[in-house]
Scaffold this motif. Structure first.
Motif, PDB file in Angstrom:
ATOM      1  N   LEU A  91      -9.374   4.174  -3.341  1.00 22.56           N
ATOM      2  CA  LEU A  91      -9.241   5.265  -2.479  1.00 22.56           C
ATOM      3  C   LEU A  91      -8.271   6.255  -2.782  1.00 22.56           C
ATOM      4  N   MET A  92      -6.877   5.602  -3.263  1.00 16.34           N
ATOM      5  CA  MET A  92      -5.727   6.185  -3.684  1.00 16.34           C
ATOM      6  C   MET A  92      -6.061   7.123  -4.742  1.00 16.34           C
ATOM      7  N   ASP A  93      -7.030   6.592  -5.878  1.00 17.58           N
ATOM      8  CA  ASP A  93      -7.251   7.396  -7.016  1.00 17.58           C
ATOM      9  C   ASP A  93      -8.075   8.773  -6.486  1.00 17.58           C
ATOM     10  N   LEU A  94      -8.562   8.690  -5.619  1.00 16.77           N
ATOM     11  CA  LEU A  94      -9.302   9.783  -5.043  1.00 16.77           C
ATOM     12  C   LEU A  94      -8.417  10.880  -4.248  1.00 16.77           C
ATOM     13  N   PHE A  95      -7.525  10.165  -3.383  1.00 16.91           N
ATOM     14  CA  PHE A  95      -6.416  11.171  -2.930  1.00 16.91           C
ATOM     15  C   PHE A  95      -5.593  11.763  -4.040  1.00 16.91           C
ATOM     16  N   THR A  96      -5.533  10.997  -4.886  1.00 14.10           N
ATOM     17  CA  THR A  96      -4.344  11.590  -5.954  1.00 14.10           C
ATOM     18  C   THR A  96      -5.063  12.680  -6.822  1.00 14.10           C
ATOM     19  N   VAL A  97      -6.297  12.271  -7.413  1.00 13.12           N
ATOM     20  CA  VAL A  97      -6.949  13.292  -8.289  1.00 13.12           C
ATOM     21  C   VAL A  97      -7.141  14.593  -7.256  1.00 13.12           C
ATOM     22  N   GLN A  98      -7.452  14.539  -5.931  1.00 10.40           N
ATOM     23  CA  GLN A  98      -7.682  15.782  -5.142  1.00 10.40           C
ATOM     24  C   GLN A  98      -6.437  16.531  -5.087  1.00 10.40           C
ATOM     25  N   LYS A  99      -5.291  15.826  -4.972  1.00  9.00           N
ATOM     26  CA  LYS A  99      -3.904  16.514  -4.745  1.00  9.00           C
ATOM     27  C   LYS A  99      -3.559  17.016  -6.190  1.00  9.00           C
ATOM     28  N   PHE A 100      -3.975  16.485  -7.262  1.00 13.10           N
ATOM     29  CA  PHE A 100      -3.893  17.378  -8.449  1.00 13.10           C
ATOM     30  C   PHE A 100      -4.959  17.877  -9.329  1.00 13.10           C
ATOM     31  N   VAL A 126       0.774  -1.228  -0.033  1.00 12.05           N
ATOM     32  CA  VAL A 126       0.184   0.029  -0.057  1.00 12.05           C
ATOM     33  C   VAL A 126       0.979   1.140  -0.169  1.00 12.05           C
ATOM     34  N   VAL A 127       2.029   1.386   0.842  1.00 12.49           N
ATOM     35  CA  VAL A 127       2.723   2.449   0.853  1.00 12.49           C
ATOM     36  C   VAL A 127       3.450   2.707  -0.602  1.00 12.49           C
ATOM     37  N   LEU A 128       4.029   1.475  -1.014  1.00 14.53           N
ATOM     38  CA  LEU A 128       4.798   1.810  -2.438  1.00 14.53           C
ATOM     39  C   LEU A 128       3.729   1.995  -3.200  1.00 14.53           C
ATOM     40  N   THR A 129       2.707   1.688  -3.556  1.00 18.99           N
ATOM     41  CA  THR A 129       1.592   2.095  -4.516  1.00 18.99           C
ATOM     42  C   THR A 129       1.202   3.421  -4.219  1.00 18.99           C
ATOM     43  N   GLY A 130       1.104   3.724  -2.937  1.00 21.85           N
ATOM     44  CA  GLY A 130       0.720   5.288  -2.598  1.00 21.85           C
ATOM     45  C   GLY A 130       1.764   6.328  -3.129  1.00 21.85           C
ATOM     46  N   ILE A 131       2.794   5.894  -2.963  1.00 23.26           N
ATOM     47  CA  ILE A 131       3.959   6.590  -3.439  1.00 23.26           C
ATOM     48  C   ILE A 131       4.106   6.941  -4.863  1.00 23.26           C
ATOM     49  N   SER A 132       3.777   5.469  -5.544  1.00 21.55           N
ATOM     50  CA  SER A 132       3.676   5.604  -6.881  1.00 21.55           C
ATOM     51  C   SER A 132       2.621   6.296  -7.655  1.00 21.55           C
ATOM     52  N   LYS A 133       1.420   6.224  -7.050  1.00 20.40           N
ATOM     53  CA  LYS A 133       0.215   6.997  -7.399  1.00 20.40           C
ATOM     54  C   LYS A 133       0.393   8.406  -7.246  1.00 20.40           C
ATOM     55  N   GLY A 134       0.765   8.852  -6.269  1.00 17.10           N
ATOM     56  CA  GLY A 134       0.864   9.902  -5.927  1.00 17.10           C
ATOM     57  C   GLY A 134       2.074  10.982  -6.498  1.00 17.10           C
ATOM     58  N   GLY A 135       3.009  10.331  -6.988  1.00 16.81           N
ATOM     59  CA  GLY A 135       3.996  11.039  -7.436  1.00 16.81           C
ATOM     60  C   GLY A 135       4.661  10.679  -9.055  1.00 16.81           C
ATOM     61  N   PHE A 136       4.111   9.213  -9.200  1.00 14.45           N
ATOM     62  CA  PHE A 136       4.843   8.630 -10.639  1.00 14.45           C
ATOM     63  C   PHE A 136       3.725   7.917 -11.364  1.00 14.45           C
ATOM     64  N   SER A 137       2.793   8.604 -11.271  1.00 14.28           N
ATOM     65  CA  SER A 137       1.438   8.115 -12.107  1.00 14.28           C
ATOM     66  C   SER A 137       1.326   6.552 -11.999  1.00 14.28           C
ATOM     67  N   GLY A 138       1.752   5.831 -10.896  1.00  7.31           N
ATOM     68  CA  GLY A 138       1.510   4.384 -10.702  1.00  7.31           C
ATOM     69  C   GLY A 138       2.497   3.523 -11.430  1.00  7.31           C
ATOM     70  N   ALA A 139       3.666   4.231 -11.727  1.00  2.00           N
ATOM     71  CA  ALA A 139       4.731   3.567 -12.354  1.00  2.00           C
ATOM     72  C   ALA A 139       5.377   2.353 -11.882  1.00  2.00           C
ATOM     73  N   ALA A 173      -2.940  10.619 -15.694  1.00  3.12           N
ATOM     74  CA  ALA A 173      -3.133   9.258 -15.546  1.00  3.12           C
ATOM     75  C   ALA A 173      -3.972   8.839 -14.091  1.00  3.12           C
ATOM     76  N   ALA A 174      -3.956   9.981 -13.154  1.00  2.00           N
ATOM     77  CA  ALA A 174      -4.623   9.887 -12.076  1.00  2.00           C
ATOM     78  C   ALA A 174      -6.224   9.655 -12.313  1.00  2.00           C
ATOM     79  N   VAL A 175      -6.632  10.615 -13.241  1.00  6.38           N
ATOM     80  CA  VAL A 175      -8.055  10.732 -13.442  1.00  6.38           C
ATOM     81  C   VAL A 175      -8.405   9.383 -14.348  1.00  6.38           C
ATOM     82  N   ILE A 176      -7.672   9.109 -15.296  1.00  6.72           N
ATOM     83  CA  ILE A 176      -7.701   7.824 -16.153  1.00  6.72           C
ATOM     84  C   ILE A 176      -7.863   6.581 -15.348  1.00  6.72           C
ATOM     85  N   PHE A 177      -7.163   6.275 -14.371  1.00 10.65           N
ATOM     86  CA  PHE A 177      -6.878   5.201 -13.734  1.00 10.65           C
ATOM     87  C   PHE A 177      -8.122   5.176 -12.548  1.00 10.65           C
ATOM     88  N   ALA A 178      -8.345   6.414 -12.029  1.00 11.39           N
ATOM     89  CA  ALA A 178      -9.593   6.209 -11.139  1.00 11.39           C
ATOM     90  C   ALA A 178     -10.706   6.073 -11.976  1.00 11.39           C
TER      91      ALA A 178
END
Length: 249
Positions: A54-63, A13-26, A170-175
């Motif tokens: 949930l991460m998608d919601l957090f990431t979309v909100q952040k960007f 979860v932590v690794l995926t969160g970092i990935s989604k929040g900063g690197f488009s889920g890379a 990428a965040a909106v697409i994957f959400a």
């Protein structure tokens, strides 16, 4: 209480969160294989899907509102079609062959498109047919193996977006993809009360991971950011190819 499973989910979860929040889920592709060390891949995917939503919601909100609307209009419909195809044909395709194919594509693309100054000038956006094909494949592989990041990167890396617009788009697409995936996953009975509650219990870690990823995103220069994306894409390709071929052979 299976503490090994809990620990692996927490790390994923932590690794995926970092990935989604900063690197488009890379490098979020690492999550399911990691959790699969103690459970089946399908169960691991079912555990991760609500967390991803949930991460998608957090990431979309952040960007928020930093995405490219034109790219969303081009990419989202074929990606949803890919999810629908995946849901309707879930039992038709070998997940191992699919992982191998996507992995080899990711490796080849990342090597061929490594961002040099000359490459930046020649890496043109994809045509209509190719763009739709990659986005559909992204939705399809996201449903089958949570591996939509590689095909989607092939499309988005050619869209000439700056790093923030790239991650936001990428965040909106994957959400969209992940929320659509909830329907076929439910119909295929991959969810139960225990799985959903287990997944949602990691919401605080998901939030912290996304925040940390967003912080790293703004600290990295653009050139370094895109090189990181290509490196993660290459490593993802290696992982998918290894997993696929190991099961096939």
């Amino acid at each position: 209480m299976d503490w090994l499973l809990i620990s692996l989910i927490a790390i994923a979860v932590v690794l995926t969160g970092i990935s989604k929040g900063g690197f488009s889920g890379a490098f979020g592709i690492l999550a399911v294989p990691l959790i699969s060390l103690t459970t089946s891949p399908m169960h691991a995917a079912a555990i991760m899907l609500p967390i991803l939503c949930l991460m998608d919601l957090f990431t979309v909100q952040k960007f928020w509102k930093k995405w490219d609307t034109a790219q969303l209009k081009k990419c989202t419909p074929p990606a949803i079609i890919g999810v629908i195809i995946g849901g309707l044909t879930a039992n038709w395709f070998s997940e191992d062959w699919l992982k191998t194919l996507v992995g080899l594509i990711a490796i080849g693309f990342s090597i061929n498109s490594w961002p040099t100054e000359k490459r930046k000038r020649t890496l043109n956006p994809l045509g209509f047919i190719a763009a739709n094909a990659w986005c559909t494949l992204g939705g399809f592989t996201s449903f089958i193996a949570h591996a939509g990041g590689a095909p989607m990167s092939v499309y988005l890396l050619r869209a000439k977006l700056d790093k923030t617009r790239y991650v936001a788009t990428a965040a909106v697409i994957f959400a969209t993809i992940n929320y659509v995936k909830l329907i076929p996953y439910t119909l295929l009975r991959e969810f139960n009360t225990h799985t959903v509650l287990l997944s949602l219990s990691f919401a605080p870690l998901a939030y912290l991971g996304v925040q940390l990823g967003a912080w790293l995103h703004y600290k990295l220069p653009s050139d370094v950011f895109f090189k990181c994306i290509f490196v993660f894409l290459f490593l993802t390709g290696l992982k998918l190819t290894y997993d696929g071929l190991s099961a096939i052979l």
